[in-house]
Design a protein around this motif. Structure first.
Motif, short mmCIF file in Angstrom:
data_model
loop_
_atom_site.label_atom_id
_atom_site.label_comp_id
_atom_site.label_asym_id
_atom_site.label_seq_id
_atom_site.Cartn_x
_atom_site.Cartn_y
_atom_site.Cartn_z
N LEU A 280 0.94 -1.24 0.06
CA LEU A 280 -0.09 -0.09 -0.18
C LEU A 280 0.86 1.27 -0.09
O LEU A 280 0.52 2.46 -0.54
CB LEU A 280 -0.94 -0.06 1.21
N SER A 281 1.87 1.34 0.56
CA SER A 281 2.64 2.49 0.91
C SER A 281 4.02 2.34 0.35
O SER A 281 4.74 3.60 0.20
CB SER A 281 3.06 2.60 2.57
N GLY A 282 4.56 1.30 -0.27
CA GLY A 282 6.11 1.46 -0.77
C GLY A 282 6.95 0.94 0.02
O GLY A 282 8.13 0.52 -0.30
N VAL A 283 6.79 1.05 1.34
CA VAL A 283 7.89 0.87 2.40
C VAL A 283 7.05 -0.41 3.35
O VAL A 283 5.90 -0.37 3.63
CB VAL A 283 8.32 1.93 3.19
N ASN A 284 7.89 -1.34 4.11
CA ASN A 284 7.56 -2.21 4.99
C ASN A 284 7.83 -1.98 6.32
O ASN A 284 7.59 -2.75 7.35
CB ASN A 284 7.77 -3.59 4.40
N ASP A 285 8.92 -1.28 6.65
CA ASP A 285 9.22 -0.73 7.99
C ASP A 285 8.45 0.15 8.53
O ASP A 285 8.17 1.26 8.09
CB ASP A 285 10.90 -0.38 7.79
N PHE A 286 7.90 -0.11 9.68
CA PHE A 286 6.97 0.85 10.33
C PHE A 286 7.54 2.11 10.86
O PHE A 286 6.79 3.19 10.74
CB PHE A 286 6.31 0.22 11.54
N ARG A 287 8.90 2.07 10.88
CA ARG A 287 9.33 3.54 11.07
C ARG A 287 9.31 4.57 10.11
O ARG A 287 9.10 5.64 10.06
CB ARG A 287 10.76 3.13 11.82
N GLN A 290 5.86 5.71 9.31
CA GLN A 290 5.64 6.83 10.30
C GLN A 290 6.29 8.06 9.59
O GLN A 290 5.59 9.10 9.79
CB GLN A 290 5.97 6.48 11.61
N ARG A 291 7.31 8.01 9.31
CA ARG A 291 8.09 9.13 8.56
C ARG A 291 7.17 9.54 7.33
O ARG A 291 7.03 10.85 7.17
CB ARG A 291 9.57 8.74 8.10
N LEU A 292 6.80 8.60 6.72
CA LEU A 292 6.08 8.98 5.20
C LEU A 292 4.67 9.63 5.80
O LEU A 292 4.29 10.73 5.31
CB LEU A 292 5.81 7.89 4.65
N ILE A 293 4.13 8.99 7.00
CA ILE A 293 2.68 9.93 7.34
C ILE A 293 2.90 11.15 7.80
O ILE A 293 2.37 12.02 7.39
CB ILE A 293 2.36 8.69 8.45
N ALA A 303 -2.56 3.12 4.48
CA ALA A 303 -1.74 1.79 4.99
C ALA A 303 -2.09 1.62 6.39
O ALA A 303 -2.41 0.56 6.81
CB ALA A 303 -0.14 1.79 4.49
N TYR A 304 -1.57 2.72 7.22
CA TYR A 304 -1.83 2.56 8.60
C TYR A 304 -3.24 2.50 9.11
O TYR A 304 -3.54 1.69 9.96
CB TYR A 304 -1.21 3.97 9.24
N ASP A 305 -4.19 3.39 8.42
CA ASP A 305 -5.65 3.18 8.42
C ASP A 305 -6.01 1.88 8.41
O ASP A 305 -6.73 1.16 9.15
CB ASP A 305 -6.30 4.21 7.69
N VAL A 306 -5.60 1.08 7.26
CA VAL A 306 -6.00 -0.34 7.01
C VAL A 306 -5.57 -1.21 8.24
O VAL A 306 -6.03 -2.35 8.50
CB VAL A 306 -5.65 -0.82 5.66
#
Ligand code: ADP
Length: 401
Positions: A280-287, A290-293, A303-306
């Motif tokens: 959904l976002s292009g990155v798999n690392d949660f940190r 969060q930076r992208l958000i 992606a986070y909302d899902v």
């Protein structure tokens, strides 16, 4: 620590091109040494080995798992442990799939290795690598007892209604299709720790555990026994994960097979590598997510909302499944480190007795702890998982008994 290894357990987690390892004291939980072998079979193999303050590395080709383990033993020797000479108490191997066959820690014999290999059909990405790690270790340490600890074991006794897929029963029986559940070592360890932290008898505690790492799963545990979990035949089912999407309509696959001529490998790649947060976002690392958000990326926000939506769906299911819930616990990389995820997962549930204390939730603390306010009906906790210690204890327990 000295070079004496008699009371220690070497815990190994063998992947297809990697080996994670720890030398653990099962009584105290102290880690005497730990490391990672990476890129086995490639030209740029690497080992990072840590023992106390010492860090030693290896860079260069590592032909196979056995060569990797031989190098690991050299690193141990460089940091004062003669593993082969001093003799270990046991080697504990993490094995992903135990199928219907294995439901407790098992002393490894030729027959056990053959049975784990035979389960590769159910876990083609994991069991073959686990077998390779076991075989290499047995060659290098022929006199040390080796124990397999299965990721599925804790969920072996799931109630029939929770473990059965509503598909043709004959097909299911013929191909071993049922819900097995994974991350069992973590769910068992963490749910046990929760009872300790609450100072209660595990048999009395009804609880929900969210193991949120790269892979993610939840379990509902009643009196120490799981009554449901989110992963199924494979670790693809359930929650949204780093690169796996969790639950999807299986019709999506039929549609893609018909319309996009997706074959088995294509489906495998889509489901295991290109879905989830990454898809959904292009990155798999949660940190990174969060930076992208924070930078305003809308795909990352979605992606986070899902991710949160799915967590809450299972939270609701398990609240109902358990009827009364004493504790909800977060563990693993995201669960232990993201106050935001914990707060969002449980927001607005005060009328269920579920509350998170904002100060406790955001406090810097690595210990197992409560993050609900004093007197809350449902205890909310953060409990660091420790699968290596659980494996070391299981192996030690089997060998000394
Ligand atoms: P694995 O399933 O590989 O064992 P871990 O339990 O180590 O995974 O979890 C890895 C995940 O934890 C990664 O997505 C990583 O971004 C996330 N993570 C680690 N530290 C933090 C942090 N401080 N805040 C948010 N997420 C974190």
């Amino acid at each position: 620590m000295s070079g004496q290894a008699k009371d220690l357990v070497l815990v190994l987690n063998s992947g297809s091109s990697s080996i994670k390892y720890q030398l653990v004291d099962p009584s105290s939980g102290a880690v005497a040494a730990a490391g990672l072998v990476e890129r086995i079979g490639e030209a740029d193999g690497a080992i990072e080995h840590k023992a106390g303050d010492q860090v030693v590395e290896h860079h260069g080709p590592i032909a196979d798992h056995k060569a990797g383990l031989q190098l690991v033993f050299e690193k141990f020797a460089e940091t004062g442990f003669d593993l082969a000479g001093a003799g270990l108490c046991a080697v504990g191997h993490r094995v992903v799939h135990g199928g219907e066959v294995f439901y407790r820690p098992t002393l490894i014999t030729d027959e056990v290795v053959a049975a784990i290999a035979a389960l590769s059909e159910l876990a083609p990405l994991h069991n073959p690598a686990n077998v390779t790690g076991i075989e290499s270790t047995r060659e290098l340490l022929p006199d040390v007892p080796q124990v397999a600890v299965f990721d599925t074991a804790f969920f072996h006794g799931l109630p029939d209604a929770a473990k059965t897929y509503a598909i043709d029963a004959e097909v299911a029986a013929k191909y071993g299709i049922r819900r097995y559940g994974f991350h069992g070592t973590s769910h068992e360890y963490v749910s046990g720790r929760v009872a300790e932290v609450l100072g209660r008898d595990p048999a009395e505690v009804n609880q929900i555990v969210f193991h949120l790492g790269n892979g993610a799963s939840a379990s509902a545990v009643r009196g120490g026994r799981p009554i449901d979990t989110t992963m199924g035949l494979t670790p693809l089912e359930g929650l949204v994960m780093g690169t796996r999407g969790g639950d999807i309509d299986p019709g999506i696959l039929l549609h893609l097979m018909r319309s996009a001529q997706l074959d088995v490998d294509g489906v495998d790649k889509l489901l295991n590598r290109d879905s989830g947060i990454k898809g959904l976002s292009g990155v798999n690392d949660f940190r990174e997510l969060q930076r992208l958000i924070d930078s305003g990326a809308r795909a990352a926000r979605l992606a986070y909302d899902v991710y949160i939506h799915r967590l809450r769906r299972y939270l609701g299911a398990y609240l109902v499944g358990l009827g009364r819930v004493d504790a909800i616990t977060f563990t693993a990389g995201v669960g232990e480190n993201s106050p935001q995820v914990r707060a969002d997962a449980l927001a607005g549930l005060e009328h269920f007795g579920i509350r998170v204390d904002p100060g406790r939730n955001t406090a810097e603390n690595r210990a197992a702890r409560r993050i609900s306010p004093d007197g809350a009906e449902v205890a909310v906790l953060v409990v660091p998982t420790n699968e290596e210690l659980a494996i070391a204890r299981a192996a030690h327990g089997l060998v000394v008994s």
